[in-house]
Design an enzyme around this catalytic site. Structure first.
Site, PDB file in Angstrom:
ATOM      1  N   ARG A   1      55.412  32.487  16.203  1.00 60.24           N
ATOM      2  CA  ARG A   1      54.704  32.751  17.049  1.00 60.24           C
ATOM      3  C   ARG A   1      55.228  32.793  18.448  1.00 60.24           C
ATOM      4  O   ARG A   1      55.995  32.182  18.502  1.00 60.24           O
ATOM      5  CB  ARG A   1      53.301  31.878  17.389  1.00 60.24           C
ATOM      6  CG  ARG A   1      51.995  31.288  16.521  1.00 60.24           C
ATOM      7  CD  ARG A   1      51.547  30.824  17.678  1.00 60.24           C
ATOM      8  NE  ARG A   1      51.298  29.668  17.415  1.00 60.24           N
ATOM      9  CZ  ARG A   1      50.877  28.125  18.238  1.00 60.24           C
ATOM     10  NH1 ARG A   1      49.893  29.097  18.660  1.00 60.24           N
ATOM     11  NH2 ARG A   1      51.524  26.721  18.286  1.00 60.24           N
TER      12      ARG A   1
ATOM     13  N   ASP B   1      63.940  34.076  -0.557  1.00 59.28           N
ATOM     14  CA  ASP B   1      63.145  35.014   1.257  1.00 59.28           C
ATOM     15  C   ASP B   1      63.251  36.286   0.575  1.00 59.28           C
ATOM     16  O   ASP B   1      64.526  36.983  -0.347  1.00 59.28           O
ATOM     17  CB  ASP B   1      64.520  34.295   1.849  1.00 59.28           C
ATOM     18  CG  ASP B   1      63.383  34.379   3.355  1.00 59.28           C
ATOM     19  OD1 ASP B   1      61.966  35.796   3.639  1.00 59.28           O
ATOM     20  OD2 ASP B   1      63.313  33.679   3.874  1.00 59.28           O
TER      21      ASP B   1
ATOM     22  N   ASP C   1      50.210  18.375  12.566  1.00 56.38           N
ATOM     23  CA  ASP C   1      49.444  17.594  13.495  1.00 56.38           C
ATOM     24  C   ASP C   1      49.231  16.080  13.110  1.00 56.38           C
ATOM     25  O   ASP C   1      48.823  15.406  14.354  1.00 56.38           O
ATOM     26  CB  ASP C   1      47.504  18.466  12.920  1.00 56.38           C
ATOM     27  CG  ASP C   1      48.106  19.934  12.586  1.00 56.38           C
ATOM     28  OD1 ASP C   1      48.768  20.171  13.647  1.00 56.38           O
ATOM     29  OD2 ASP C   1      46.818  20.580  11.715  1.00 56.38           O
TER      30      ASP C   1
ATOM     31  N   HIS D   1      44.073  23.885  10.957  1.00 56.74           N
ATOM     32  CA  HIS D   1      44.974  23.433  11.938  1.00 56.74           C
ATOM     33  C   HIS D   1      45.139  24.589  12.322  1.00 56.74           C
ATOM     34  O   HIS D   1      46.416  25.367  13.078  1.00 56.74           O
ATOM     35  CB  HIS D   1      46.431  23.403  10.596  1.00 56.74           C
ATOM     36  CG  HIS D   1      47.354  23.749  10.871  1.00 56.74           C
ATOM     37  ND1 HIS D   1      48.262  22.416  11.313  1.00 56.74           N
ATOM     38  CD2 HIS D   1      48.615  24.626  10.875  1.00 56.74           C
ATOM     39  CE1 HIS D   1      49.432  23.009  11.853  1.00 56.74           C
ATOM     40  NE2 HIS D   1      50.292  24.088  11.573  1.00 56.74           N
TER      41      HIS D   1
ATOM     42  N   ASN E   1      50.742  37.771   8.281  1.00 55.56           N
ATOM     43  CA  ASN E   1      51.094  36.384   7.619  1.00 55.56           C
ATOM     44  C   ASN E   1      49.811  37.015   6.650  1.00 55.56           C
ATOM     45  O   ASN E   1      50.400  36.509   5.763  1.00 55.56           O
ATOM     46  CB  ASN E   1      51.061  35.544   8.546  1.00 55.56           C
ATOM     47  CG  ASN E   1      52.041  35.467   9.078  1.00 55.56           C
ATOM     48  OD1 ASN E   1      52.720  35.946   9.243  1.00 55.56           O
ATOM     49  ND2 ASN E   1      52.282  34.484  10.034  1.00 55.56           N
TER      50      ASN E   1
ATOM     51  N   SER F   1      52.308  28.705   6.045  1.00 56.52           N
ATOM     52  CA  SER F   1      52.159  29.755   6.938  1.00 56.52           C
ATOM     53  C   SER F   1      51.061  29.752   7.587  1.00 56.52           C
ATOM     54  O   SER F   1      49.533  29.775   7.326  1.00 56.52           O
ATOM     55  CB  SER F   1      52.477  31.381   5.908  1.00 56.52           C
ATOM     56  OG  SER F   1      53.210  31.014   5.050  1.00 56.52           O
TER      57      SER F   1
END
Length: 330
Positions: A94, A48, A163, A190, A107, A131
């Site tokens: 979000r 990261d 989902d 998605h 993104n 992502s």
């Protein structure tokens, strides 16, 4: 859940390196923990922009048979070299009122740059994209790999497993059943209306129209529940981590030679290419080369046919958005 029908002859002798890009985030941290618990993962690389060495040190204390190391930006190539599977949850979450598409501008650049690093350092790895917006970020990765001459459509996956998990959970709440036993296929994409649960292929094809429509809407927009409940503090992270770990685990099962490994995923698909839709989520059999078989949708109800039609209209735009981004921002 154990799947006794598979052959486990190869899996016991295979060791796999898995790299998480975005390991310090809300998804990345629990995802890294869950991957540490997977016995097929023997080398776990956590990357990261900040905080990955700390996450790596923390997770490394979990007593499973794998080494863990956290990497900072200057060591990204080392984190990726030799990787069999790369999972990408990197990006911004979000906030209330945002759609997944609202995340695109931020993104898209993050995913493009990470895709470049993957193409240069582990071009043969299976790439699992979390992502958002997945409908656009997966095409971004594909275009980057194509530009580097290393694109393998069998090794690129958009993770839509959340989902599927939500569909199982939400159906069980209506039917008062154990969600572990609910197998709901979810196809399309998605985000929002591109998410199409095939209830007609489940044990719940006879729901009344009002219940069915409310259930489908909840599956399609279930992420909004979490965004609102977190009140600006993030989106679905823990459930997404479970979904990501499950899908990455299935990819590893396929790579190790186990049979009958089937998961829905957003992949380079032949199903609707003649309509200009290069990517679509459906059941995929996973194998040693990645995607072994892309399954057709099967028999759909009239209502599901209409849902798929609407999903395809949106997917064409989502996919093109990713392709155009790479053209304009190579």
């Amino acid at each position: 859940m154990l799947r006794f029908s598979r052959s486990f002859s190869k899996s016991a002798i295979n060791n796999y390196k898995v790299t998480v890009l975005g390991a310090g985030g809300g998804i990345g941290q629990p995802l890294s923990l869950l991957l540490k618990l997977n016995h097929k993962v023997t080398d776990l690389a956590l990357y990261d922009l900040r905080g990955a060495p700390g996450v790596g040190a923390d997770v490394s204390h979990v007593p499973t048979n794998s080494t863990v190391k956290g990497y900072e930006p200057e060591n990204l190539p080392e984190a990726l070299k030799g990787s069999d599977v790369v999972v990408i949850p990197a990006g911004v979450p979000r906030k209330p009122g945002m759609t997944r598409d609202d995340l695109f501008n931020t993104n898209a650049s993050i995913v493009r740059d990470l895709a470049k690093a993957c193409a240069e350092n582990c071009p043969d790895a299976a790439i699992c994209v979390i992502s958002n917006p997945v409908n656009s970020t997966v095409p971004i990765v594909a275009e980057v790999f194509k530009s580097k001459g290393v694109y393998n459509p069998k090794k690129l996956f958009g993770v839509t497993t959340l989902d599927v998990l939500r569909a199982s959970r939400f159906v069980s709440e209506i039917a008062n059943t154990n969600p572990v036993n609910e197998k709901i296929t979810v196809v399309g994409g998605h985000s929002g209306i591109t998410i199409v649960p095939l209830l007609s292929q489940s044990k719940h094809k006879d729901l009344d129209t009002e219940t069915r429509d409310a259930l489908i809407h909840r599956i399609q927009f279930g992420g909004d529940e979490v965004v609102q409940a977190k009140n600006g503090a993030g989106s679905a992270t823990l459930s997404m981590a479970q979904a990501g770990a499950r899908f990455a685990g299935s990819v590893l099962d396929g790579l190790s030679g186990e049979t009958d490994v089937i998961e829905p995923s957003f992949v380079d698909s032949p199903l609707f290419k003649d309509e200009g839709i290069d990517f679509f989520s459906s059941k995929v059999t996973l194998g040693v080369e990645g995607v072994k078989t892309v399954h057709p949708l099967g028999q759909l109800s009239e209502h599901e046919e209409e849902l798929v039609r609407l999903a395809k209209e949106t997917l064409i735009k989502n996919i093109q958005k990713g392709v155009e981004f790479v053209k304009q921002n190579p």
